[in-house]
Scaffold this active site. Structure first.
Site, mmCIF file in Angstrom:
data_model
loop_
_atom_site.group_PDB
_atom_site.id
_atom_site.type_symbol
_atom_site.label_atom_id
_atom_site.label_comp_id
_atom_site.label_asym_id
_atom_site.label_seq_id
_atom_site.Cartn_x
_atom_site.Cartn_y
_atom_site.Cartn_z
ATOM 1 N N HIS B 13 -46.996 -4.484 -1.839
ATOM 2 C CA HIS B 13 -46.111 -5.623 -0.959
ATOM 3 C C HIS B 13 -44.792 -5.403 -1.469
ATOM 4 O O HIS B 13 -44.437 -4.853 -2.546
ATOM 5 C CB HIS B 13 -46.539 -7.015 -1.338
ATOM 6 C CG HIS B 13 -46.699 -7.285 -2.669
ATOM 7 N ND1 HIS B 13 -45.504 -8.005 -3.262
ATOM 8 C CD2 HIS B 13 -47.477 -7.160 -3.600
ATOM 9 C CE1 HIS B 13 -45.876 -8.340 -4.584
ATOM 10 N NE2 HIS B 13 -46.939 -7.691 -4.789
ATOM 11 N N HIS B 135 -42.084 -1.327 -14.241
ATOM 12 C CA HIS B 135 -41.250 -2.497 -14.682
ATOM 13 C C HIS B 135 -40.836 -2.643 -15.934
ATOM 14 O O HIS B 135 -39.331 -3.406 -16.029
ATOM 15 C CB HIS B 135 -42.473 -3.711 -14.848
ATOM 16 C CG HIS B 135 -43.081 -4.292 -13.397
ATOM 17 N ND1 HIS B 135 -42.432 -4.647 -12.622
ATOM 18 C CD2 HIS B 135 -44.319 -4.241 -13.111
ATOM 19 C CE1 HIS B 135 -42.894 -4.911 -11.451
ATOM 20 N NE2 HIS B 135 -44.377 -4.663 -11.904
ATOM 21 N N GLY B 309 -44.301 -9.443 -11.949
ATOM 22 C CA GLY B 309 -44.408 -10.998 -11.307
ATOM 23 C C GLY B 309 -44.012 -11.890 -11.770
ATOM 24 O O GLY B 309 -43.585 -12.834 -11.551
ATOM 25 N N ASN B 313 -41.473 -16.410 -13.030
ATOM 26 C CA ASN B 313 -41.978 -17.945 -13.262
ATOM 27 C C ASN B 313 -40.808 -18.296 -14.204
ATOM 28 O O ASN B 313 -40.834 -18.488 -15.437
ATOM 29 C CB ASN B 313 -43.309 -18.015 -14.027
ATOM 30 C CG ASN B 313 -43.592 -19.223 -14.155
ATOM 31 O OD1 ASN B 313 -42.979 -20.170 -14.589
ATOM 32 N ND2 ASN B 313 -44.971 -19.443 -13.725
ATOM 33 N N ASP B 337 -42.669 -6.286 -7.664
ATOM 34 C CA ASP B 337 -42.708 -4.963 -7.072
ATOM 35 C C ASP B 337 -41.581 -4.270 -6.748
ATOM 36 O O ASP B 337 -41.670 -2.909 -6.864
ATOM 37 C CB ASP B 337 -44.018 -4.799 -6.443
ATOM 38 C CG ASP B 337 -45.336 -4.909 -7.153
ATOM 39 O OD1 ASP B 337 -45.172 -4.782 -8.441
ATOM 40 O OD2 ASP B 337 -46.454 -4.597 -6.715
ATOM 41 N N ALA B 426 -31.276 -15.532 -3.808
ATOM 42 C CA ALA B 426 -29.926 -15.332 -3.178
ATOM 43 C C ALA B 426 -28.917 -15.865 -4.355
ATOM 44 O O ALA B 426 -29.250 -16.986 -4.929
ATOM 45 C CB ALA B 426 -29.865 -16.494 -1.932
ATOM 46 N N SER B 556 -31.659 -19.696 -0.298
ATOM 47 C CA SER B 556 -31.291 -18.383 0.405
ATOM 48 C C SER B 556 -31.102 -18.425 1.789
ATOM 49 O O SER B 556 -31.577 -19.531 2.515
ATOM 50 C CB SER B 556 -32.859 -17.587 0.063
ATOM 51 O OG SER B 556 -33.861 -18.378 0.596
#
Lengths: 45, 611
Positions: B13, B135, B309, B313, B337, B426, B556
């Site tokens: 994704h 990462h 990912g 958080n 990712d 954004a 955004s």
């Protein structure tokens, strides 16, 4: 690959191999151990 | 001669491409911004073409190409998962094996063919890096630090789901890891799924839901679902999760544990979802804090870099900072990712001898995450003129002043300036802005502009120098990846919830900036400095001059389910489809009241899938 062939392959290959593998050593390391202090594994790099 | 390395992430994704020149990111973008398919996982053909075009290069000018994970190792993990799940994984086996057999395990070859098909010159050598190395590289090599601990937490790549690294100079040393299926990211995704949101997309909604609830399930999660050791390492109890079998995240075990079936998507939110969100958020924070302490202990470093990912958080990130485990924390803005493309390119660039010239300047090498396409005023003028779209052209200072006046008057403004952001946030290049002081802004922007769920809070941007007046934030947060408490001085006294529950709590003004104050007095803050985004900084200065406060609602530039706008015509379409009052499109200001009637044959809301 047809779904039929995949089903046959799963039944004849994956299931027996999976069951045998898990008797020897669970590839997913699913067990919990309250006595263990850590679940870390060293990174091989 | 500059050394260019192209990084690619794809086929899971958030496909993306990133171009690194002598170890510094020069262009990066997610494919979704070009194809307009949210979280697009296809080969990032448009993003590759954009990154090369940004520097006037072709593939022949690129020294090396790096893919963000190891397909062979990932395939071995998939095979091991089939074995581990047997005899219950038939559906997963039938659905996923054909793709793995035909293309996914040979993804490097596939990428070579795709690149050759772009007709952008000879394709250089393609190598791959491991998922968590990508990462870690995306977090450390562009961070401002000469050395640091690096913590990566995500769902899964090949085997690793959590890793700790030691970054020093141009080297990253892997230390320890937790492996699949034990994954903090997948634990969080399981609850995301169970609460009726989309996996790999709705996790941030669950995070936003958490403050409405009580963590009454936290003990149950600790007892039954996850065994977390003092050093932060953990294992999940796979009897309660279904993802080894492939089709869904949770099943009957989860339902029994939490009192019934999962919430259907778009169904009404109940006390249970609020409390589940609060509970898994609390447990996640506990685990992340322990992981951070272990990272400090293993490396002895006083600075931490985060990616993966779970590093999106921002509440957990805020807890790490508030706990003072490290002196400073830096989070990769494209922590998911998509950022893997950048990390893979950086890892290869460092191996090729690139340096980290930015270290010592006190700045990171991300250019404010503004690594995407820009459109010149000439290009925008050509678009506006061709479409007969009324506008006024203004100098930057006049534009900032007029937009600030409009925001102060309660108007909502589309702000489209310069290069597009890389990553999910954004940051003042493709943003919708509103008055943070107005209690109505939150509901107006949620329901009339974003067309999204009413429980979701908005985030503030603030001049970095003013941040302490409004937030208890001990360091900069340039990428809106840290949640901090609203400062006591900015809170309203005598706030009474008057028996309100659930999403109604958000209607209670709790501070002088109610539109960005969540029900627990927290806010997801972006601090803005001139060096990162001069145009946005100028706007916030003008807003401060107008209102005495430089805090603005920043969300955004898109509607729910749609990727953030990239091009001027996408911004104009979003402007016309929604109740945005003004659009600042480069040096041009467009007023809704001046625009011709907007006509579409179909109802666009049926065309944009809900996220």
């Amino acid at each position: 690959m047809s779904k039929f062939l995949l089903t046959i392959a799963y039944g004849l290959l994956v299931v027996p191999a999976g069951l045998v593998t898990r008797v020897l050593r669970d590839p997913m390391h699913r067990s919990w151990s309250r006595r263990r202090k850590s679940y870390w594994q060293n990174s091989a790099g | 001669m500059s050394d260019l390395v192209l990084g690619i992430s794809a086929y899971y994704h958030d496909s993306a491409a990133a171009l690194v020149c002598d170890g510094r990111p020069v262009a990066a973008a997610q494919e979704e911004r070009f194809t307009r398919r949210r979280h697009d996982s296809a080969f990032p053909a448009h993003a590759v073409a954009y990154t090369l075009g940004e520097v006037g290069a072709t593939l022949a000018d690129v020294s090396a190409i790096a893919y963000y994970e190891d397909p062979a190792l990932k395939f071995r993990r998939v095979l091991a998962t089939y074995l581990g799940a047997a005899p219950f994984g038939l559906a997963s086996f039938r659905d996923t094996l054909p793709d793995w057999w035909t293309s996914k395990r040979r993804v490097v070859d596939v990428i070579g063919h795709e690149l050759a098909g772009l007709d952008l010159g000879r394709v250089p050598e393609i190598s791959h890096r491991r998922h968590h190395e990508s990462h870690a590289a995306s977090a450390f090599f562009v961070s401002p630090y000469e050395s640091a601990a690096v913590l990566c937490i995500d769902g899964v790549g090949e085997w690793a789901t959590t890793t700790i690294w030691h970054g020093q100079g141009t080297r990253l040393k892997p230390l320890v890891e937790i492996r699949f299926p034990h994954s903090l990211g997948l634990l969080y995704s399981a609850f995301t799924y169970f609460c009726g949101f989309k996996v790999d997309s709705g996790e941030y909604k669950l995070m936003g839901l958490a403050p409405y609830g009580e963590p009454r399930y936290a003990d149950l999660i600790r007892e039954r679902l996850i065994d977390i050791k003092e050093d932060g390492s953990f294992r999940l109890n796979m009897r309660y999760f279904e993802y080894l079998r492939g089709q869904v995240m949770t099943g009957r075990g989860f339902e029994k544990l939490f009192g019934g079936p999962r919430r259907e998507p778009e169904a009404e939110l109940t006390r249970r979802e609020f409390d589940l969100a609060a509970s898994v958020q609390l447990v996640t924070e506990e685990a992340v804090l322990k992981l951070a302490r272990t990272a400090r202990k293993l490396t002895g470093e006083s600075r931490l870099c985060l990616a993966g990912g779970v590093a999106l958080n921002c509440v957990a990130n805020g807890k790490i900072i508030a706990d003072s485990i490290f002196d400073e924390v830096w989070v990769q803005p494209a922590a998911g990712d998509a950022g893997g493309a950048l990390g893979a390119a950086l890892a290869v660039a460092m191996d090729r001898g690139a340096g980290r010239a930015h270290v010592g300047t006190g700045r990171d090498a991300m250019s404010g995450a503004l690594l995407g396409p820009a459109y010149s005023d000439d290009q925008i003028a050509a678009y506006l003129t061709a479409g007969g779209i009324p506008y006024r052209r203004l100098e930057p200072a006049a534009l900032a002043a007029e937009v600030a006046k409009a925001i102060a008057a309660g108007k909502v403004v589309g702000w489209f300036q310069g290069r597009m952001e890389f990553g999910p946030r954004a940051l003042g290049a493709r943003s919708i802005l509103g008055d943070a002081r107005d209690p109505q802004t939150q509901s107006v922007m949620n329901l009339k502009i974003k067309f999204r769920e009413s429980f979701r809070p908005f985030a503030p941007s603030v001049l970095a120098d003013d941040a302490k007046d409004f937030f208890d934030l001990p360091q900069d947060s340039p990428y809106m990846l840290v949640v901090a408490p609203v400062a006591e001085a900015a809170r309203r006294t005598g706030v009474a919830d008057s028996g309100l529950t659930g999403v109604d709590l958000l209607k209670v003004p709790r501070s002088v900036i109610p539109a960005v104050t969540h029900v627990d007095y927290s806010a997801r803050v972006q601090t803005v400095r001139h060096r990162d985004n001069p145009a946005y900084h100028q706007l916030l200065l003008a807003l401060k001059e107008e209102t005495g406060s430089s805090v603005v609602v920043n969300t955004s530039f898109n509607v729910r389910g749609e990727p953030i706008v990239n091009k001027p015509h996408e911004a104009y379409t979003c402007f016309m489809r929604t109740n945005i009052d003004l659009l600042a499109l480069g040096g041009f200001l467009l007023r809704k009241s001046d625009q011709p009637e907007w006509k579409e044959e179909l109802d666009w809301r049926t065309e944009v899938p809900l996220d």
